[in-house]
Design a protein around this motif. Structure first.
Motif, mmCIF file in Angstrom:
data_model
loop_
_atom_site.group_PDB
_atom_site.id
_atom_site.type_symbol
_atom_site.label_atom_id
_atom_site.label_comp_id
_atom_site.label_asym_id
_atom_site.label_seq_id
_atom_site.Cartn_x
_atom_site.Cartn_y
_atom_site.Cartn_z
ATOM 1 N N THR A 43 -47.196 46.448 -17.754
ATOM 2 C CA THR A 43 -47.417 45.123 -18.345
ATOM 3 C C THR A 43 -47.103 45.214 -19.832
ATOM 4 N N ALA A 44 -46.307 44.258 -20.326
ATOM 5 C CA ALA A 44 -45.866 44.305 -21.720
ATOM 6 C C ALA A 44 -46.004 42.934 -22.365
ATOM 7 N N LEU A 45 -46.581 42.927 -23.555
ATOM 8 C CA LEU A 45 -46.726 41.709 -24.359
ATOM 9 C C LEU A 45 -45.674 41.778 -25.465
ATOM 10 N N TYR A 46 -44.659 40.914 -25.329
ATOM 11 C CA TYR A 46 -43.461 41.001 -26.170
ATOM 12 C C TYR A 46 -43.378 39.888 -27.211
ATOM 13 N N PHE A 47 -43.007 40.271 -28.429
ATOM 14 C CA PHE A 47 -42.403 39.342 -29.380
ATOM 15 C C PHE A 47 -40.903 39.376 -29.105
ATOM 16 N N ALA A 48 -40.271 38.226 -28.963
ATOM 17 C CA ALA A 48 -38.812 38.172 -28.887
ATOM 18 C C ALA A 48 -38.288 37.831 -30.292
ATOM 19 N N ARG B 204 -44.412 43.145 -15.463
ATOM 20 C CA ARG B 204 -45.208 41.963 -15.802
ATOM 21 C C ARG B 204 -45.034 41.722 -17.298
ATOM 22 N N GLY B 205 -44.328 40.631 -17.633
ATOM 23 C CA GLY B 205 -44.006 40.361 -19.027
ATOM 24 C C GLY B 205 -44.743 39.155 -19.568
ATOM 25 N N LEU B 206 -45.302 39.291 -20.743
ATOM 26 C CA LEU B 206 -45.861 38.171 -21.501
ATOM 27 C C LEU B 206 -44.975 38.050 -22.736
ATOM 28 N N ILE B 207 -44.255 36.940 -22.836
ATOM 29 C CA ILE B 207 -43.146 36.861 -23.789
ATOM 30 C C ILE B 207 -43.334 35.685 -24.732
ATOM 31 N N GLY B 208 -43.088 35.941 -26.008
ATOM 32 C CA GLY B 208 -43.196 34.888 -26.998
ATOM 33 C C GLY B 208 -41.901 34.641 -27.749
ATOM 34 N N LYS B 209 -41.481 33.365 -27.793
ATOM 35 C CA LYS B 209 -40.433 32.963 -28.729
ATOM 36 C C LYS B 209 -41.087 32.903 -30.109
ATOM 37 N N THR C 4 -46.327 32.219 -30.293
ATOM 38 C CA THR C 4 -46.132 33.389 -31.156
ATOM 39 C C THR C 4 -45.739 33.023 -32.585
ATOM 40 N N PRO C 5 -46.699 32.633 -33.430
ATOM 41 C CA PRO C 5 -46.398 32.614 -34.860
ATOM 42 C C PRO C 5 -46.230 34.063 -35.322
ATOM 43 N N ARG C 6 -45.139 34.396 -35.949
ATOM 44 C CA ARG C 6 -44.906 35.812 -36.281
ATOM 45 C C ARG C 6 -46.109 36.386 -37.027
ATOM 46 N N PHE C 7 -46.437 35.783 -38.124
ATOM 47 C CA PHE C 7 -47.704 35.993 -38.813
ATOM 48 C C PHE C 7 -47.844 34.853 -39.808
ATOM 49 N N ILE C 8 -48.988 34.722 -40.403
ATOM 50 C CA ILE C 8 -49.225 33.563 -41.259
ATOM 51 C C ILE C 8 -48.170 33.407 -42.352
ATOM 52 N N PRO C 9 -47.749 34.489 -43.045
ATOM 53 C CA PRO C 9 -46.775 34.271 -44.118
ATOM 54 C C PRO C 9 -45.484 33.599 -43.659
#
Length: 454
Positions: free
Chosen positions: A133-138, A158-163, A211-216
């Motif tokens: 199982t992998a939680l991905y940032f794309a 099993r993929g959890l994927i974020g744009k 998926t917000p990359r990070f706040i900045p």
């Protein structure tokens, strides 16, 4: 329900964060949905009769001598496009690393042919390293992010994927950001809908992740809109949180509060949220994580390079925060959670003992900071499953049959097991400290074999 597979062998699984359960010579019955329907121990009255009934069946699998079952790993933080730069530039500061190496690489994923090549490689590599199982940032690219979801579905992971969303022109380069806030939110919503449709025909599951990359990298409007989308579609959420001195300080200056509370204000801390790093969480932040069900993804190798600190993971665990483990490719160079389990233990020991030899021993470290190998294994398996609220990460009834078959006798990677009566907990420790990809003979996800090493 008909059993599609029956396995016999010895398995290691987390009973609790501190205790590993050893299931010696058990029988494991897997149903058509890929779930563990029944586990039978040798001392159970029906064990021998079941063994006699099934041992000749074509779907019966008996482990060979020196082979063991481990749960598949749950990697809660991977930047899939960064596989293309893994192992480079780890000696420069985070801000410089992002702008000199990472953003230029990620911008290339507008090219779908390039995206397919990298994403096929990274998913296959992670499966071969035992990650089920992998939680991905794309990347910011909707189409390429969907390609990653399709590859996970095809390869059986099993993929959890974020744009990824990056719309703040003050903190993102001209050549790599969302066109504008409205486009970022519209693309995210379209991505969510497309992945949910793909999930309907994917046995092991694929899941969209806000998926917000990070706040900045995000404007207030984008953060607010992403929180609303997460609520509307009941999706997972992932981001980076209080990772480094620079990022932690930036958020305090912008919002006059820490990341945890700023993210919460936008609706981004929820039961299905996983926040990477979190090195600078204070006790109030930790309490908010525990209250909202937000999980911390501990990335010990990456943290050694970019976090400017060692996370007090034992303290967060004590405060009831859910914790999983992540490789953080490519801030972490290794695609193996075995390597990250080992580093998690090492880093905790260094935090407890301290590193500045000019200080007396009693002032050198942070007391009660160490974690055990059992706890690090828990983070990589059961803790990861709990972090994403799925029945994975354990070899137990009503959990998915996500396993690695570890072969300790591979000629090129033989483990030092010379005593046929060796204590099984010692065998477990040797596997966790010494196993290499060659030792992973097979990987199964949701009752389907997805990797086999000849």
């Amino acid at each position: 329900m008909k059993h599609t597979h029956i396995f016999q062998g010895t398995a290691f699984s987390s009973e609790s964060p501190k205790e590993v359960q050893i299931l010696k010579d058990h029988l494991f019955f897997i149903n058509a949905d890929g779930m563990i329907e029944k586990i039978v121990a040798p001392e159970d009255t029906d064990y021998q009769a079941l063994l006699d009934d099934y041992s000749g069946d074509e779907h019966f699998h008996r482990l060979a001598d020196g082979q063991y079952f481990l749960p598949g790993f749950v990697d809660l933080h991977i930047h899939a496009p960064q596989w293309a730069q893994a192992g480079t530039a780890l000696d420069i500061p985070l801000y410089d690393w992002l702008n000199t190496y990472t953003f230029p690489i990620e911008s290339k994923f507008s090219d779908l042919a390039f995206a397919k090549k990298v994403y096929h490689d990274v998913v296959s590599t992670l499966i071969a390293n035992g990650t089920t199982t992998a939680l991905y940032f794309a990347t910011v690219h909707k189409e390429a992010s969907l390609v990653l979801a399709e590859i996970c579905a095809e390869k059986g992971q099993r993929g959890l994927i974020g744009k990824v969303v990056m719309d703040n022109p003050d903190q993102t380069p001209d050549y790599y950001r969302d066109a504008d806030t409205q486009t970022a939110l519209a693309d995210t919503e379209e991505f969510i809908v497309a992945v949910k449709e793909l999930a309907k025909r994917t046995k092991q599951g694929v899941f969209p992740v806000v998926t917000p990359r990070f706040i900045p990298s995000c404007t207030d409007e984008a953060l607010k809109g992403l929180g609303e989308l997460a609520a509307k579609y009941d999706t997972y959420v992932q981001s980076h949180c209080s990772e480094s001195d620079w990022e932690h300080g930036y958020v305090q200056e912008r919002f006059q509060k820490n990341d945890a509370f700023a993210l919460h204000d936008f609706g981004l801390l929820r039961e299905k949220s996983v926040m990477a790093h979190c090195n600078f969480l204070n006790d109030h932040d930790a309490a908010l994580f525990a209250e909202t069900g937000t999980a911390v993804c501990h990335c010990p190798i990456s943290n050694a390079y970019f976090a400017n600190s060692v996370i007090p993971i034992a303290r967060l665990q004590e405060k009831g925060v859910e914790i999983g483990l992540g490789s953080d490719i490519s801030g972490g160079f290794s695609p193996s959670l075995f390597d990250n389990v080992r580093q998690a233990v090492i880093s905790s020991r260094m935090l407890e003992d301290g590193v500045n030899t000019s200080l007396p021993a009693e002032k050198r470290g942070v007391p009660n900071s160490r974690i055990t190998l059992n706890e690090a294994f828990y983070f990589a398996t059961a803790g990861g499953g709990e972090s994403v609220s799925l029945p994975i990460g354990r070899i137990a009834e009503n959990y998915a049959w996500d396993v690695q078959i570890i072969d300790t006798s591979v000629p090129t990677a033989r483990l030092p097991l010379y005593n046929p009566m060796e204590n099984l907990h010692d065998v477990f420790q040797k596997i966790m400290y010494l196993a290499r990809p060659e030792n992973i003979r097979e990987v199964w996800v949701q009752g389907e074999k997805v990797h086999s090493r000849i």
